[in-house]
Write an enzyme that holds these catalytic residues in place. Structure first.
Site, PDB file in Angstrom:
ATOM      1  N   ASN A  11      78.324  53.784  23.644  1.00 21.32           N
ATOM      2  CA  ASN A  11      77.202  53.808  22.718  1.00 21.32           C
ATOM      3  C   ASN A  11      77.435  52.698  21.690  1.00 21.32           C
ATOM      4  O   ASN A  11      78.317  52.824  20.846  1.00 21.32           O
ATOM      5  CB  ASN A  11      77.150  55.196  22.048  1.00 21.32           C
ATOM      6  CG  ASN A  11      76.110  55.288  20.953  1.00 21.32           C
ATOM      7  OD1 ASN A  11      75.295  54.386  20.773  1.00 21.32           O
ATOM      8  ND2 ASN A  11      76.137  56.381  20.206  1.00 21.32           N
ATOM      9  N   LYS A  13      75.549  51.725  19.362  1.00 26.22           N
ATOM     10  CA  LYS A  13      74.948  52.022  18.053  1.00 26.22           C
ATOM     11  C   LYS A  13      74.233  50.782  17.480  1.00 26.22           C
ATOM     12  O   LYS A  13      73.672  49.998  18.231  1.00 26.22           O
ATOM     13  CB  LYS A  13      76.014  52.567  17.100  1.00 26.22           C
ATOM     14  CG  LYS A  13      76.748  53.786  17.704  1.00 26.22           C
ATOM     15  CD  LYS A  13      77.583  54.548  16.731  1.00 26.22           C
ATOM     16  CE  LYS A  13      78.225  55.733  17.447  1.00 26.22           C
ATOM     17  NZ  LYS A  13      79.011  56.575  16.573  1.00 26.22           N
ATOM     18  N   HIS A  96      71.877  62.538  19.482  1.00 27.35           N
ATOM     19  CA  HIS A  96      73.153  62.084  18.916  1.00 27.35           C
ATOM     20  C   HIS A  96      73.251  62.606  17.483  1.00 27.35           C
ATOM     21  O   HIS A  96      72.240  62.669  16.773  1.00 27.35           O
ATOM     22  CB  HIS A  96      73.228  60.557  18.946  1.00 27.35           C
ATOM     23  CG  HIS A  96      74.591  60.070  18.565  1.00 27.35           C
ATOM     24  ND1 HIS A  96      74.979  59.961  17.259  1.00 27.35           N
ATOM     25  CD2 HIS A  96      75.671  59.735  19.324  1.00 27.35           C
ATOM     26  CE1 HIS A  96      76.255  59.547  17.228  1.00 27.35           C
ATOM     27  NE2 HIS A  96      76.687  59.407  18.471  1.00 27.35           N
ATOM     28  N   GLU A  98      74.118  61.331  14.833  1.00 26.27           N
ATOM     29  CA  GLU A  98      73.576  60.436  13.793  1.00 26.27           C
ATOM     30  C   GLU A  98      72.049  60.538  13.743  1.00 26.27           C
ATOM     31  O   GLU A  98      71.441  60.391  12.685  1.00 26.27           O
ATOM     32  CB  GLU A  98      74.055  58.991  14.046  1.00 26.27           C
ATOM     33  CG  GLU A  98      75.539  58.860  13.699  1.00 26.27           C
ATOM     34  CD  GLU A  98      76.320  57.873  14.533  1.00 26.27           C
ATOM     35  OE1 GLU A  98      75.725  56.957  15.127  1.00 26.27           O
ATOM     36  OE2 GLU A  98      77.561  58.018  14.595  1.00 26.27           O
ATOM     37  N   GLU A 168      80.046  66.226  21.216  1.00 25.18           N
ATOM     38  CA  GLU A 168      80.610  65.315  20.228  1.00 25.18           C
ATOM     39  C   GLU A 168      80.770  66.031  18.893  1.00 25.18           C
ATOM     40  O   GLU A 168      79.805  66.132  18.120  1.00 25.18           O
ATOM     41  CB  GLU A 168      79.689  64.108  20.039  1.00 25.18           C
ATOM     42  CG  GLU A 168      79.481  63.320  21.304  1.00 25.18           C
ATOM     43  CD  GLU A 168      79.079  61.884  20.996  1.00 25.18           C
ATOM     44  OE1 GLU A 168      79.790  60.986  21.422  1.00 25.18           O
ATOM     45  OE2 GLU A 168      78.066  61.689  20.307  1.00 25.18           O
ATOM     46  N   GLY A 174      83.625  58.495  14.813  1.00 28.65           N
ATOM     47  CA  GLY A 174      83.852  57.348  13.940  1.00 28.65           C
ATOM     48  C   GLY A 174      84.892  57.603  12.860  1.00 28.65           C
ATOM     49  O   GLY A 174      85.034  56.818  11.930  1.00 28.65           O
ATOM     50  N   SER A 214      85.804  59.468  18.774  1.00 27.78           N
ATOM     51  CA  SER A 214      87.067  58.729  18.675  1.00 27.78           C
ATOM     52  C   SER A 214      87.863  58.695  19.982  1.00 27.78           C
ATOM     53  O   SER A 214      89.085  58.792  19.979  1.00 27.78           O
ATOM     54  CB  SER A 214      87.915  59.278  17.529  1.00 27.78           C
ATOM     55  OG  SER A 214      87.222  59.118  16.294  1.00 27.78           O
ATOM     56  N   GLY A 235      82.068  55.373  21.217  1.00 31.11           N
ATOM     57  CA  GLY A 235      81.379  54.535  20.237  1.00 31.11           C
ATOM     58  C   GLY A 235      82.190  53.279  19.969  1.00 31.11           C
ATOM     59  O   GLY A 235      82.128  52.298  20.713  1.00 31.11           O
ATOM     60  N   GLY A 236      82.990  53.323  18.919  1.00 30.36           N
ATOM     61  CA  GLY A 236      83.734  52.160  18.431  1.00 30.36           C
ATOM     62  C   GLY A 236      84.414  51.336  19.519  1.00 30.36           C
ATOM     63  O   GLY A 236      84.246  50.113  19.581  1.00 30.36           O
TER      64      GLY A 236
HETATM   65  P1  PGA Z   1      83.171  57.002  18.190  1.00 32.53           P
HETATM   66  O1  PGA Z   1      81.650  57.400  18.444  1.00 32.53           O
HETATM   67  O2  PGA Z   1      83.811  56.820  19.542  1.00 32.53           O
HETATM   68  O3  PGA Z   1      83.133  55.740  17.390  1.00 32.53           O
HETATM   69  O4  PGA Z   1      83.805  58.140  17.445  1.00 32.53           O
HETATM   70  C1  PGA Z   1      81.277  58.274  19.456  1.00 32.53           C
HETATM   71  C2  PGA Z   1      79.790  58.487  19.456  1.00 32.53           C
HETATM   72  O5  PGA Z   1      79.197  58.607  18.371  1.00 32.53           O
HETATM   73  O6  PGA Z   1      79.141  58.526  20.518  1.00 32.53           O
END
Ligand code: PGA
Length: 252
Positions: A11, A13, A96, A98, A168, A174, A214, A235-236
């Site tokens: 993802n 983002k 998601h 967010e 998640e 994050g 993460s 994500g990251g």
């Molecule tokens: P992250 O994000 O791996 O940066 O924690 C995961 C996500 O929001 O899908």
């Protein structure tokens, strides 16, 4: 062992210019795939068409990060499922955390978005997860079950065929804090039990449940080793080609 094909999804983002997206997808098409997983990336809308074009001929599938519930209309800044599909998205994330917490997507809105995606043959990656407060109050399983129940309300098992669930925990996204493999397994097993109860054991057995929060090159192996973890939503580390390549090629 199950015969569910694992999924590793990235993802992106609100990251990456067109040029950065092009570099990243080009690198990923050369990443290898020793476990024969399904690989998915979700670029931002501005990069979607470009990334889809560059991924053509590779096994990487393209997802949108969200879709609106209407096909078109006066919804300034939103992107419809028709547009997302036209740009090359075969899948979309929905729900998601967010979207839920920053943009106020409620279960009811998410339910309409799932309907919109399914109406256009876009596969859904439906995200659920508890906040730290909810976990500490012992409400994790209750929260996840309610998100599934309300977000997927009124769909039949046939309609939901192929849906992907992503667990998640909000406190792990994050933050660098990852759920332990045991914590992930506990929730995943409960999600599967819920799907068996709400739909059928066969549906539950076939549905892929991804863990997100993460996920890193350094912890993917132990997370993927859990029996009810069928993949990762990253994500990251999905923004860094060699890290994401290592996650795709996790060690069994
Ligand atoms: P992250 O994000 O791996 O940066 O924690 C995961 C996500 O929001 O899908």
């Amino acid at each position: 062992m199950t015969n569910r094909t694992p999924i590793i999804a990235g993802n992106w983002k609100m990251h990456n210019t067109l040029a950065e997206s092009a570099d990243l997808i080009t690198a990923l098409t050369k990443a290898g795939n020793k476990n024969h997983v399904e690989i998915i990336v979700a670029p931002s809308y501005t990069s979607l068409a470009k990334v889809a074009e560059l991924a053509k001929g590779s096994e990487i599938q393209i997802a949108a990060q969200d879709v609106h519930w209407e096909d078109k209309g006066a919804f300034t800044s939103a992107v419809s499922p028709v547009q997302a599909k036209d740009a090359g998205a075969a899948l979309t994330l929905i729900g998601h955390s967010e979207r839920r917490s920053v943009f106020g997507d409620t279960d009811e809105i998410l339910n309409k978005k799932v309907a919109a995606a399914l109406r256009h043959g876009i596969k859904v990656i439906f995200c659920v997860g508890e906040t730290l407060e909810e976990r500490e109050a012992g409400k994790t399983l209750e929260v996840i079950e309610s998100q599934l129940k309300n977000g997927l309300k009124d769909f039949t098992e046939e309609q939901l065929n192929g849906i992907i669930i992503a667990y998640e925990p909000v406190w792990a996204i994050g933050t660098g804090k990852t759920a332990t493999p045991e914590q992930a397994q506990e929730v995943h097993a409960n999600v599967r039990a819920y799907l068996a109860k709400a739909y059928s054991p066969a549906f539950a057995e076939a549905t892929r449940i991804l863990y997100g929060g993460s996920v890193k090159d350094s912890n993917v192996d132990e997370i993927m080793a859990k029996p009810d973890v069928d993949g990762a939503l990253v994500g990251g580390q999905s923004l860094i080609a060699d890290k994401f390549a290592r996650i795709i090629n996790f060690n069994k």
